[in-house]
Write an enzyme that holds these catalytic residues in place. Structure first.
Site, PDB file in Angstrom:
ATOM      1  CG  PHE A  15       4.305  20.693  19.462  1.00 53.98           C
ATOM      2  CD1 PHE A  15       4.740  22.008  19.475  1.00 53.98           C
ATOM      3  CD2 PHE A  15       4.496  19.913  20.598  1.00 53.98           C
ATOM      4  CE1 PHE A  15       5.354  22.553  20.588  1.00 53.98           C
ATOM      5  CE2 PHE A  15       5.119  20.446  21.722  1.00 53.98           C
ATOM      6  CZ  PHE A  15       5.549  21.763  21.716  1.00 53.98           C
ATOM      7  CG  ASP A  16       0.747  22.594  12.596  1.00 47.32           C
ATOM      8  OD1 ASP A  16       0.363  21.636  11.915  1.00 47.32           O
ATOM      9  OD2 ASP A  16       1.155  23.657  12.112  1.00 47.32           O
ATOM     10  CG  LEU A  17       5.772  18.637  11.106  1.00 47.99           C
ATOM     11  CD1 LEU A  17       6.778  18.491  12.243  1.00 47.99           C
ATOM     12  CD2 LEU A  17       5.666  17.327  10.310  1.00 47.99           C
ATOM     13  CG  ASP A  18       3.934  21.143   7.284  1.00 49.90           C
ATOM     14  OD1 ASP A  18       5.118  20.784   7.217  1.00 49.90           O
ATOM     15  OD2 ASP A  18       2.995  20.476   6.814  1.00 49.90           O
ATOM     16  CB  ILE A 172       1.645  24.497  19.945  1.00 46.26           C
ATOM     17  CG1 ILE A 172       1.644  24.129  21.439  1.00 46.26           C
ATOM     18  CG2 ILE A 172       2.479  25.738  19.664  1.00 46.26           C
ATOM     19  CD1 ILE A 172       1.029  25.144  22.342  1.00 46.26           C
TER      20      ILE A 172
END
Length: 231
Positions: A15-18, A172
């Protein structure tokens, strides 16, 4: 039992965060304005800075302060880190539905990780503030000096460190960097439209699937992981 219980630890999600888990736009942009002011300029708040969410910090800082004819990138980066740590990191609400999805995935055999351009220590702190750090097998990101934030190299590093099977892993994210990083590592890249990249950017990057809203992500992940299992 959730629909994810049928998968195994051979399946992984990065997972990307921002722009994917947290809505960090306000905190980042307000911090950038503070940096510009600290460097002696009057921030032009009419400038659209949505694009700054995603790229490595030094890269985006060079462009932001370059608008004001300033080249003090190292100083600007140091100021940004200090200001963001003081206040910006607290302006990071979690997108609706994402916390519950992460908790559901954490209860399944699927291994989940972050792959964020933020320093991993900062990402871990932000997630801990929302009670979500324990959802992840590990929080991966850039180093504390912001090096190692480029997605192709980062994802390759995560694959090696965690012994992941790229053919059973999804990335993602909301920006082209997430998609190109996934494809550079022979991994499917899923683009989310509630972030900051937008449909045009993600389509041009070749996203394997676009998901319109957080509540649509769980069934999309299930379908994609099922497809990977058959490959």
């Amino acid at each position: 039992m959730s629909s994810f219980e049928k998968f195994t630890s051979e399946h992984s999600i990065l997972f990307d965060l921002d722009g994917t888990i947290i809505d960090s736009r306000i905190g980042i942009i307000e911090t950038l304005h503070a940096v510009v002011a600290a460097l002696g300029h009057v921030p032009d708040k009419a400038i659209d800075l949505t694009w700054v969410v995603g790229p490595p910090l030094a890269e985006l800082m060079a462009e932001v302060i370059g608008f004001y004819g300033d080249t003090r990138v190292d100083e600007a980066v140091a100021l940004y880190r200090r200001f963001y740590d003081d206040s910006g990191r607290f302006q990071t609400p979690v997108f609706p539905e994402m916390a519950e999805l992460l908790r559901t995935l954490a209860r399944s055999p699927i291994r989940i990780f972050t792959a964020t351009s933020k320093p991993a220590t900062l990402a871990r702190s932000i997630l801990a503030g929302h009670g979500l750090d324990q959802c992840f097998d590990r929080v991966h990101g850039a180093a504390d000096d912001d090096s190692g934030g480029e997605k192709p190299e980062m994802i390759a590093r995560i694959i090696a460190q965690e012994s992941l099977n790229a053919a059973r892993t999804l990335m993602i994210g909301d920006r082209r960097f997430d998609i190109s990083g996934a494809h550079a590592n022979k991994m499917r890249g899923i683009g989310v439209l509630w972030g900051y990249g937008g449909q045009k950017e993600l389509n041009e990057a070749g996203a394997d699937l676009l998901v319109k809203s957080p509540d649509a992500l769980a069934p999309a992940l299930e379908a994609q992981l099922t497809a990977l299992s058959r490959a």
